[in-house]
Design an enzyme around this catalytic site. Structure first.
Site, PDB file in Angstrom:
ATOM      1  CD  GLU A 107      50.944  50.842  37.334  1.00  0.00           C
ATOM      2  OE1 GLU A 107      51.462  49.759  37.668  1.00  0.00           O
ATOM      3  OE2 GLU A 107      51.261  51.448  36.299  1.00  0.00           O
TER       4      GLU A 107
ATOM      5  CG  ASP B 257      55.331  50.527  34.473  1.00  0.00           C
ATOM      6  OD1 ASP B 257      54.423  50.556  35.334  1.00  0.00           O
ATOM      7  OD2 ASP B 257      55.096  50.346  33.264  1.00  0.00           O
TER       8      ASP B 257
ATOM      9  CG  HIS C  91      55.977  51.933  27.537  1.00  0.00           C
ATOM     10  ND1 HIS C  91      55.160  50.941  27.029  1.00  0.00           N
ATOM     11  CD2 HIS C  91      55.235  52.601  28.443  1.00  0.00           C
ATOM     12  CE1 HIS C  91      53.970  51.032  27.595  1.00  0.00           C
ATOM     13  NE2 HIS C  91      53.992  52.023  28.468  1.00  0.00           N
TER      14      HIS C  91
ATOM     15  CG  ASP D   5      51.732  48.192  28.565  1.00  0.00           C
ATOM     16  OD1 ASP D   5      51.249  49.065  29.311  1.00  0.00           O
ATOM     17  OD2 ASP D   5      51.670  48.243  27.323  1.00  0.00           O
TER      18      ASP D   5
ATOM     19  CG  ASP E 236      51.826  48.221  33.420  1.00  0.00           C
ATOM     20  OD1 ASP E 236      51.913  49.212  34.178  1.00  0.00           O
ATOM     21  OD2 ASP E 236      51.827  48.321  32.180  1.00  0.00           O
ATOM     22  N   GLY E 237      49.412  48.374  35.422  1.00  0.00           N
ATOM     23  CA  GLY E 237      48.014  48.773  35.379  1.00  0.00           C
ATOM     24  C   GLY E 237      47.877  50.060  34.604  1.00  0.00           C
TER      25      GLY E 237
END
Length: 150
Positions: A54, A76, A130, A140, A16-17
């Protein structure tokens, strides 16, 4: 992240980023899981974009693998997944130009990911952010830490 010689290790990766604001200070996080062992990675950049973070997370995670692996990479980011599974072949064919003829954004990171991915067999999976995926929530939080620890 290694196994006995002969068999390719199976590795699950979550990445994640993000940025706050975007563009602005950003962070990235990655979780690598192999045979019950876990490795967390994180970092940040004082002036970047969410997409760059990301991509950096994926590049860093793949570069952390020390030998060829069978990888399932969970992200994501539709930008990352689509870029690596759908768009990059056209970019390469057009000498790193997009369909409009403009230079591909974040070309340096796309090239880094493609190079890091070469020795591996990778299944790129998109997960809704999320939405209760425990490891997606974990990366995250790592990305947030990466940004906050700048």
């Amino acid at each position: 992240m290694s196994e006995a010689s002969g068999e390719r290790p199976r590795v699950e990766i979550w990445t994640d980023g993000g940025c706050k604001p975007n563009p602005g200070p950003g962070g990235w996080g990655a979780l690598l899981v192999c045979r019950g062992q876990e490795k967390e990675l994180l970092g940040g950049d004082p002036e970047t974009t969410n997409n760059r973070m990301e991509l950096t997370a994926a590049a860093e995670a793949l570069e952390a693998l020390k030998r060829p692996c069978i990888v399932t990479l969970h992200t994501d980011s539709e930008y990352l997944r689509n870029g690596i599974t759908r768009w990059h072949t056209g970019w390469v064919r057009r000498k790193w130009r997009n369909a409009a003829g403009d230079p591909v954004a974040n070309m340096d990171l796309w090239q880094r990911i493609l190079e890091a991915a070469k020795p591996h067999e990778i299944d790129w999976l998109w997960v809704k952010g999320h939405s209760g995926d425990e490891n997606n929530e974990r990366v995250d939080q790592l990305a947030t830490r990466g940004r906050e620890e700048l």
